[in-house]
Motif scaffolding. Structure first.
Motif, PDB file in Angstrom:
ATOM      1  N   THR A 266      43.870  39.556  41.221  1.00  0.00           N
ATOM      2  CA  THR A 266      43.794  40.500  41.046  1.00  0.00           C
ATOM      3  C   THR A 266      44.030  40.822  39.843  1.00  0.00           C
ATOM      4  OG1 THR A 266      42.858  40.968  43.212  1.00  0.00           O
ATOM      5  CG2 THR A 266      43.671  43.187  42.124  1.00  0.00           C
ATOM      6  N   LYS A 267      43.639  41.607  38.929  1.00  0.00           N
ATOM      7  CA  LYS A 267      44.450  42.270  37.817  1.00  0.00           C
ATOM      8  C   LYS A 267      44.304  43.509  37.779  1.00  0.00           C
ATOM      9  CE  LYS A 267      44.150  37.423  35.174  1.00  0.00           C
ATOM     10  NZ  LYS A 267      43.941  37.096  33.479  1.00  0.00           N
TER      11      LYS A 267
ATOM     12  N   PRO B 134      51.276  43.591  37.348  1.00  0.00           N
ATOM     13  CA  PRO B 134      49.655  42.959  36.884  1.00  0.00           C
ATOM     14  C   PRO B 134      48.913  42.252  37.061  1.00  0.00           C
ATOM     15  CG  PRO B 134      51.822  41.789  35.018  1.00  0.00           C
ATOM     16  CD  PRO B 134      52.477  43.007  36.730  1.00  0.00           C
ATOM     17  N   GLU B 135      49.487  41.180  37.939  1.00  0.00           N
ATOM     18  CA  GLU B 135      48.454  40.117  38.340  1.00  0.00           C
ATOM     19  C   GLU B 135      49.011  39.976  39.868  1.00  0.00           C
ATOM     20  OE1 GLU B 135      46.191  36.508  36.360  1.00  0.00           O
ATOM     21  OE2 GLU B 135      48.166  35.934  37.388  1.00  0.00           O
ATOM     22  N   LYS B 136      48.141  39.814  40.805  1.00  0.00           N
ATOM     23  CA  LYS B 136      48.317  39.437  42.328  1.00  0.00           C
ATOM     24  C   LYS B 136      47.116  38.540  42.811  1.00  0.00           C
ATOM     25  CE  LYS B 136      50.591  39.354  45.964  1.00  0.00           C
ATOM     26  NZ  LYS B 136      51.609  39.052  46.468  1.00  0.00           N
ATOM     27  N   ILE B 137      47.868  36.964  42.666  1.00  0.00           N
ATOM     28  CA  ILE B 137      47.101  35.332  43.349  1.00  0.00           C
ATOM     29  C   ILE B 137      48.012  36.036  44.899  1.00  0.00           C
ATOM     30  CG2 ILE B 137      46.561  33.564  43.363  1.00  0.00           C
ATOM     31  CD1 ILE B 137      47.623  33.570  40.143  1.00  0.00           C
ATOM     32  N   VAL B 138      46.234  35.948  45.555  1.00  0.00           N
ATOM     33  CA  VAL B 138      46.204  35.521  47.160  1.00  0.00           C
ATOM     34  C   VAL B 138      45.107  34.020  47.357  1.00  0.00           C
ATOM     35  CG1 VAL B 138      47.335  37.455  48.606  1.00  0.00           C
ATOM     36  CG2 VAL B 138      44.631  37.189  48.018  1.00  0.00           C
ATOM     37  N   ILE B 139      45.584  33.321  48.765  1.00  0.00           N
ATOM     38  CA  ILE B 139      44.606  32.910  49.261  1.00  0.00           C
ATOM     39  C   ILE B 139      43.656  33.262  50.553  1.00  0.00           C
ATOM     40  CG2 ILE B 139      44.520  30.253  50.002  1.00  0.00           C
ATOM     41  CD1 ILE B 139      45.309  30.246  47.251  1.00  0.00           C
TER      42      ILE B 139
ATOM     43  N   SER C  96      33.813  53.615  30.239  1.00  0.00           N
ATOM     44  CA  SER C  96      34.430  53.329  29.898  1.00  0.00           C
ATOM     45  C   SER C  96      34.338  51.957  29.569  1.00  0.00           C
ATOM     46  CB  SER C  96      35.993  53.187  30.520  1.00  0.00           C
ATOM     47  OG  SER C  96      34.727  52.602  32.008  1.00  0.00           O
ATOM     48  N   PRO C  97      34.711  50.959  28.200  1.00  0.00           N
ATOM     49  CA  PRO C  97      35.177  49.710  27.812  1.00  0.00           C
ATOM     50  C   PRO C  97      34.455  49.232  28.780  1.00  0.00           C
ATOM     51  CG  PRO C  97      37.075  49.937  27.653  1.00  0.00           C
ATOM     52  CD  PRO C  97      35.959  52.088  28.013  1.00  0.00           C
ATOM     53  N   GLY C  98      34.356  47.792  28.818  1.00  0.00           N
ATOM     54  CA  GLY C  98      33.671  46.667  29.714  1.00  0.00           C
ATOM     55  C   GLY C  98      35.085  46.432  30.227  1.00  0.00           C
ATOM     56  N   PRO C  99      34.801  45.953  31.292  1.00  0.00           N
ATOM     57  CA  PRO C  99      36.274  45.328  32.273  1.00  0.00           C
ATOM     58  C   PRO C  99      36.827  43.722  31.254  1.00  0.00           C
ATOM     59  CG  PRO C  99      34.192  44.149  33.040  1.00  0.00           C
ATOM     60  CD  PRO C  99      33.625  45.255  31.950  1.00  0.00           C
ATOM     61  N   ARG C 100      36.821  43.649  30.324  1.00  0.00           N
ATOM     62  CA  ARG C 100      37.236  42.665  29.765  1.00  0.00           C
ATOM     63  C   ARG C 100      38.678  42.630  28.881  1.00  0.00           C
ATOM     64  NH1 ARG C 100      36.386  37.578  31.698  1.00  0.00           N
ATOM     65  NH2 ARG C 100      34.012  36.837  32.140  1.00  0.00           N
TER      66      ARG C 100
ATOM     67  N   PHE D 102      42.601  49.755  35.793  1.00  0.00           N
ATOM     68  CA  PHE D 102      41.463  49.109  36.161  1.00  0.00           C
ATOM     69  C   PHE D 102      41.539  48.333  37.250  1.00  0.00           C
ATOM     70  CE2 PHE D 102      44.847  47.071  33.144  1.00  0.00           C
ATOM     71  CZ  PHE D 102      43.726  45.284  33.346  1.00  0.00           C
ATOM     72  N   VAL D 103      41.257  47.633  37.506  1.00  0.00           N
ATOM     73  CA  VAL D 103      40.926  46.590  38.531  1.00  0.00           C
ATOM     74  C   VAL D 103      40.235  45.699  37.516  1.00  0.00           C
ATOM     75  CG1 VAL D 103      41.547  46.209  41.018  1.00  0.00           C
ATOM     76  CG2 VAL D 103      42.174  47.981  40.556  1.00  0.00           C
ATOM     77  N   MET D 104      40.678  43.933  38.339  1.00  0.00           N
ATOM     78  CA  MET D 104      39.925  43.245  37.434  1.00  0.00           C
ATOM     79  C   MET D 104      39.700  42.180  39.171  1.00  0.00           C
ATOM     80  SD  MET D 104      39.487  42.954  33.320  1.00  0.00           S
ATOM     81  CE  MET D 104      41.265  42.789  33.228  1.00  0.00           C
ATOM     82  N   ILE D 105      39.157  41.646  39.396  1.00  0.00           N
ATOM     83  CA  ILE D 105      39.268  40.599  40.734  1.00  0.00           C
ATOM     84  C   ILE D 105      37.789  39.868  40.191  1.00  0.00           C
ATOM     85  CG2 ILE D 105      39.061  40.512  42.859  1.00  0.00           C
ATOM     86  CD1 ILE D 105      38.889  43.719  42.974  1.00  0.00           C
TER      87      ILE D 105
END
Length: 457
Positions: free
Chosen positions: A107-108, A117-122, A71-75, A82-85
């Motif tokens: 997390t995207k 599509p996107e989750k932001i946690v602290i 598969s292609p690169g994570p970007r 896919f999941v990008m962290i």
């Protein structure tokens, strides 16, 4: 003890397949850097430290293992699951002894289970610890990625350099989990990535209450441990250990690897310090030369000032290279020292599983002998002994299965570890050599540039 149609496990030996894996590991260690470059091209998930040691993203494919996909690169996921962290924006929270650093974990994903599509946690460091401990508890045999250590020195705990090093290490930690073919499917990982802060805190509090022990239980536990140790020391009981010579070789290799990595990391830190000290000395030298040049005037003064300017420029280059060495060379070495310690923790789990396997096998054998004796005597206790024997046999078979699973998983993990180590350390040492060559070239050019003016005096 039979564990399957064609499989037997004995105390003191390994399950079949281990020797094949070990032979592969030994041959793999001898491969050159070309193989690691090939791994980096074909298996992007093997090295979360591809760019500047820390990887900003990890892609998780739901179709196949990362090492088997093209598969292609994570970007540029191009529509594939896919999941990008990424771990970003460290911020100091609180005051005094209650202060800590929080991080934004982004997390995207295009996968439905990641809630958009996107989750932001602290998250804070203790949340990463929670995830590490949960995985270590549930996934015996897997080398759980190591966490960066805590700083015991208060004045360093909130320094910009320490905070950035920890952020990078936490980024590597979470991405290694996310790229692992088994760990990435963990419900605990999803909890860590998706739950809001209040919910995360509540989960941890509930679990802390469930697993907390009463003081009397803790006291009894220490008494049991003390008694066990005394029995071993006095020769009343000998520890049960695997006696396979090939596994002994592997253990020796792991202990030697830890020692040599630790020594290399120590010397790498000395290089960092040397660059910093030399950079500071050149800055002081440059300042002194410029003052001397201003005092002299004319051609001599200008030559001295030029010499001082070169010293200050080189000082900046050395300080920059010192920072690069710290982040991209010394830190990866330190990370692999921690990684080897994770392997040793898995070895301890394996030793415990082996000991339980042997002890239960022995107990079951004794109960079987007792049952045969009672049945020959037509004793009333035969029925009760039969039930006890069957329960013990089931426990023994479960312990054997648990040990076999740990051995099999650990063998697979060793192959993954060697592949990733070759890629990561090959890259780290390549960048180290390249940085040193460039620095030496810049230093030579800088001093060479002032020679004509000095020769003309």
């Amino acid at each position: 003890m039979k564990t399957g149609p064609n499989r037997t496990v004995r105390c003191g030996s390994l399950t079949e397949g281990y020797h094949r894996n070990l032979a592969f590991l030994i041959s793999f260690r001898k491969r050159n850097l070309r193989s690691s470059k090939s791994l980096l091209r074909n298996c992007p998930f093997l090295s979360p430290a591809i760019t500047g040691y820390t990887s900003k993203f990890a892609m998780i494919s739901t179709e196949s293992d990362p090492a088997e996909t093209s598969s292609p690169g994570p970007r540029s996921p191009s529509g594939q699951p896919f999941v990008m962290i990424s771990v970003t924006e460290p911020v100091k929270m609180g005051t005094g002894v209650q202060s800590y650093i929080s991080y934004r974990v982004i997390t995207k994903s295009n996968m439905t289970e990641f809630e958009g599509p996107e989750k932001i946690v602290i998250r804070r460091y203790s949340d990463f610890e929670w995830l590490h401990d949960k995985l270590a508890e549930k996934y015996k045999g897997i080398f759980i990625p190591p966490l960066p250590e805590k700083s015991a020195v208060e004045k360093f705990r909130f320094s910009a350099e320490f905070i950035e090093m920890r952020r990078q290490a936490l980024d590597v930690f979470i991405n290694r989990i996310a790229s692992h073919p088994v760990l990435r499917k963990s419900e605990d990982l999803r909890t860590f990535l998706l739950e809001e802060e209040e919910r995360m805190e509540r989960i941890r509090s509930i679990e802390a209450g469930i697993f907390s022990k009463k003081s009397s239980d803790i006291f009894q536990m220490f008494k049991d441990v003390q008694s066990k140790v005394s029995d071993v020391v006095l020769g009343k009981e000998k520890p049960v250990e695997e006696s396979d010579p090939e596994y002994e070789k592997l253990k020796n290799y792991i202990f030697e690897l830890e020692n040599h990595l630790a020594e290399t990391q120590k010397q790498a830190f000395r290089l960092v310090k040397r660059h910093r000290d030399l950079g500071q000395s050149l800055a002081d030298f440059g300042k002194a030369m410029k003052l001397l040049g201003a005092c002299e005037g004319d051609s001599l003064g200008k030559a001295f000032s030029d010499l001082g300017s070169k010293g200050e420029i080189l000082s900046l280059k050395l300080q920059k290279e010192a920072h690069n060495l710290l982040m991209n060379f010394e830190e990866p070495l330190k990370d692999y020292v921690r990684a080897v310690q994770s392997i040793k923790a898995t070895m301890a789990d394996r030793a415990n599983a082996f000991r339980q396997h042997c002890e239960l096998a022995e107990t079951t054998k004794l109960k079987e002998i007792n049952l045969d004796k009672l049945m020959l005597m037509h004793s009333e206790r035969a029925r009760e002994a039969e039930i006890d024997f069957k329960e013990s046999k089931a426990d023994s078979e479960e312990a054997t299965k648990r040990f076999e699973t740990i051995v099999k998983t650990m063998n697979e993990e060793l192959v993954r570890f060697q592949e990733q180590k070759t890629a990561d350390l090959g890259l780290a040492f390549h960048e180290f050599a390249k940085g040193q060559a460039k620095l030496a070239h810049d230093i030579a050019d800088a001093w060479r540039g002032v020679l004509p003016k000095l020769e003309a005096l």
